[in-house]
Write a protein that holds these residues in place. Structure first.
Motif, short mmCIF file in Angstrom:
data_model
loop_
_atom_site.label_atom_id
_atom_site.label_comp_id
_atom_site.label_asym_id
_atom_site.label_seq_id
_atom_site.Cartn_x
_atom_site.Cartn_y
_atom_site.Cartn_z
N LYS A 28 87.09 -9.45 30.60
CA LYS A 28 86.63 -10.92 30.45
C LYS A 28 85.80 -10.21 28.82
O LYS A 28 85.64 -11.37 28.00
N SER A 29 86.45 -9.53 28.56
CA SER A 29 85.42 -9.79 26.70
C SER A 29 87.23 -9.97 25.99
O SER A 29 86.72 -10.91 25.21
N TYR A 30 88.04 -10.32 26.29
CA TYR A 30 89.16 -11.25 26.37
C TYR A 30 89.47 -12.58 26.11
O TYR A 30 89.59 -13.39 24.81
N ASN A 31 88.48 -12.76 27.44
CA ASN A 31 88.38 -14.48 27.31
C ASN A 31 86.96 -14.73 26.71
O ASN A 31 86.90 -15.88 25.54
N ALA A 32 85.83 -13.72 26.14
CA ALA A 32 85.13 -14.11 25.32
C ALA A 32 85.71 -13.54 24.00
O ALA A 32 85.08 -14.24 23.04
N GLY A 33 86.22 -13.10 23.28
CA GLY A 33 87.01 -12.96 22.14
C GLY A 33 87.77 -14.23 21.62
O GLY A 33 87.18 -14.59 20.65
N MET A 34 88.40 -14.63 22.62
CA MET A 34 89.06 -16.52 22.56
C MET A 34 88.32 -16.98 22.23
O MET A 34 88.13 -17.99 21.68
N THR A 66 74.22 -10.75 10.37
CA THR A 66 74.92 -10.73 9.87
C THR A 66 75.94 -11.81 10.79
O THR A 66 75.52 -13.50 9.27
N LEU A 67 76.46 -11.73 11.88
CA LEU A 67 77.80 -13.03 11.93
C LEU A 67 77.14 -14.62 12.03
O LEU A 67 77.46 -15.22 11.18
N VAL A 68 76.00 -14.58 13.13
CA VAL A 68 75.11 -15.77 13.22
C VAL A 68 74.74 -16.75 12.35
O VAL A 68 73.38 -18.21 11.84
N THR A 69 73.91 -15.83 11.11
CA THR A 69 73.01 -16.13 10.42
C THR A 69 73.15 -16.41 9.25
O THR A 69 73.33 -17.10 7.52
N ILE A 128 86.42 -9.80 12.40
CA ILE A 128 86.38 -8.46 12.97
C ILE A 128 85.50 -8.59 13.42
O ILE A 128 85.13 -7.52 14.98
N SER A 129 84.55 -9.37 14.41
CA SER A 129 84.15 -10.23 15.21
C SER A 129 84.71 -9.89 16.04
O SER A 129 84.14 -9.80 17.73
#
Length: 575
Positions: free
Chosen positions: A134-140, A223-226, A122-123
């Motif tokens: 930019k979003s696609y690269n960051a998501g990958m 959430t995610l990083v913790t 989901i992240s």
């Protein structure tokens, strides 16, 4: 329609969080831990059971996650008002929170994997929400970094087949003396390090800023990083005094130092706050590696409030400055946005550890405990220097965003009148001010009385003032360096010592180049001539030949008849 949905979800999460705080208090006062088992079905001797663990730690963390999520959803009601896919955004946020809930309440490795993978997937959907390159690269980059941790959890589950159950909670004390501890520990630490973006997996955290700002507030606070820190806190009874924890301390220290230094050379508003989160995660990992898991959990809870408030203030700024995130184009906004400026300033001061704000209670305690631990002088220096860097980049961020001369166009709309955003920020502000003392009574029921000489007691305050002076000096130095085009240093420190480049091009450039070479030389070269062309010609020939056989000519039948007679005669002679 969507407005009502946002309000309903806000109210549900808010009241559930209040209930969780009350439930946590009951469990804490009675020293209770509740296990709840639900049997889905039983086939012969195989039971499919969902186990839920409710103790003071899981209920308190759930309360914090639900409270911040409710504020973020209420804030998003205004922030995402003009977005076409606002319903999809809301459902993704709800699924995100549910995945985190699965992770928190699970003492079982299988259900932990369910929440762990849910967070990763989901992240990715939220990072690519705006659907540009930019979003696609960051998501990958985000999902591929997290997949390393997912694989580690799967290997840990495979090794736990040696025991009678996947419920690690029952085996924590037994595993200390077991040979398989080493393998399971490596996998759990690797999973925690990837999800919490420690070195060398740090590059995905600043890249994940491509997500909408309310998502960043949720991801970077609770959430995610913790999730990685929380998993290691749960496993800490098994990992105490373990040799790998020393390496974890080193990784936490380096992450803290590199991200604090990088934030001082960055000009993207959200990336500076992201690097600040990375620095705090390094601090949590360091204190966790010192076998002070309750203190790490305490800092985790308090950090969630002022970091989410900081991101929500950044969202208001980004909207006001026509979606620009560059702090060089901001300035003088304190005159026009006094409320947002005050929220931003208080959350910044809480992050720095100003006395009697929320961050002070955990950071001061952590830094004093490091003086009592058996650390070497280099580790101690990095810890205190990184704390000074926190003050330095916080001052720089506030100066450029609010006090500097404005460099933006005249068509900007600076206003404080959005009361939907302001209400959610006010609740987080209250917890950013009083949350430290409030949670200290709950998480640390015993009073820590640390006796130190006066000069060491005042060292934390001294480091803060030195960071403040360094921040004031560095503002003028940046202007001088920027005007003189000395950008090599900016590039090195601002890019986390080239870690994003190393974890993208460094990993896949050679493989992609090899693939291109194979494609040119094989797919478009000799392979095409030798295999494809020959196959094509031969298949055509045989197809034409067999087609003639199927044309039902009488002479063909006669030929076949003669051949069968010849075969029959040959077989008779052989007999």
């Amino acid at each position: 329609m969507y407005l009502n949905l946002y309000i309903v979800m806000f109210m549900v999460l808010f009241f559930v969080s209040m209930g969780m705080f009350i439930f946590c208090n009951i469990l804490l006062n009675n020293d209770m831990t509740i296990f709840f088992e639900y049997n889905f079905y039983m086939l012969n001797s195989v039971d499919v059971i969902m186990v839920i663990l409710m103790d003071w730690m899981s209920t308190l963390f759930l309360g914090v996650v639900f409270l911040i999520s409710s504020m973020v959803i209420y804030y998003s009601k205004s922030y995402m008002m003009n977005d076409k896919n606002k319903n999809r955004f809301l459902f993704l946020i709800i699924l995100f929170v549910l995945s985190m809930m699965f992770l928190i309440i699970s003492p079982n490795m299988i259900s932990i994997l369910l929440g762990w993978d849910g967070l990763g997937l989901i992240s990715y959907c939220l990072v690519i929400y705006y659907q540009n390159v930019k979003s696609y690269n960051a998501g990958m980059l985000t999902i591929m970094s997290n997949r390393v941790g997912d694989a580690a959890i799967l290997v840990a589950i495979a090794w736990m087949l040696n025991y009678g159950s996947f419920n690690f909670f029952f085996y924590l004390s037994y595993l200390k003396n077991d040979y398989f501890l080493f393998i399971i520990s490596i996998m759990v630490i690797l999973a925690g390090v990837t999800k919490s973006a420690q070195i060398p997996f740090s590059s995905w955290l600043p890249a994940a800023m491509a997500a909408p700002t309310p998502v960043s507030a949720l991801v970077h606070s609770s959430t995610l990083v913790t999730a990685g820190v929380y998993l290691l806190i749960r496993f800490s009874p098994m990992l105490e005094n373990f040799i790998l924890f020393k390496y974890l301390m080193l990784m936490g220290m380096l992450t803290m130092f590199i991200s604090g230094l990088g934030a001082n050379f960055e000009f993207d508003l959200k990336k500076i706050i992201a690097l600040s989160t990375l620095s705090q995660l390094g601090l949590m990992m360091t204190i966790l590696a010192m076998n002070l898991s309750n203190l790490a959990f305490f800092h985790l809870l308090i950090h969630a409030f002022f970091k989410s408030l900081l991101f929500l203030c950044a969202g208001v700024l980004i909207h006001s400055f026509k979606d620009s995130q560059d702090i060089r184009f901001m300035g003088t906004s304190f005159k026009f946005m006094p409320l947002t400026g005050s929220f931003f300033n208080i959350s910044n001061l809480a992050l720095c550890g100003l006395p009697f704000l929320a961050g002070f209670y955990s950071k001061d305690l952590i830094l004093e405990m490091t003086l009592l631990s058996n650390m070497n002088s280099l580790t101690l220096f990095l810890c205190y220097f990184s704390t000074g860097l926190t003050v330095c980049y916080s001052l720089r961020l506030f100066y450029w965003s609010f006090l500097n001369n404005v460099n933006q166009s005249v068509l900007i709309n600076l206003h404080d009148e959005d009361w939907i955003m302001n209400k959610s920020m006010i609740i987080l502000l209250i917890f950013s001010v009083i949350g430290g003392s409030f949670f200290m009574w709950m998480v640390l029921p015993f009073i820590y009385m640390i006796y130190l000489p006066l000069n060491l007691k005042m060292l934390v305050i001294l480091i803060m003032f030195m960071g403040l002076i360094l921040g004031m000096i560095s503002n003028y130095m940046y202007m001088y360096m920027y005007l003189n085009k000395s950008l090599e240093l900016f590039s090195f420190f601002g890019n986390l010592w080239f870690m994003p480049i190393l974890s993208t091009y460094g990993v896949n450039f050679k493989i992609l180049k090899l693939g291109l070479m194979f494609k040119k030389n094989l797919d478009y070269g000799w392979t095409e001539n030798l295999i494809f062309s020959n196959l094509n010609i031969n298949l055509k020939f045989y197809m034409n030949y067999f087609q003639k056989l199927h044309l039902n000519f009488i002479k063909i039948y006669l030929y076949i008849f003669i051949i069968w007679i010849l075969i029959f005669l040959v077989m008779l002679n052989m007999n």
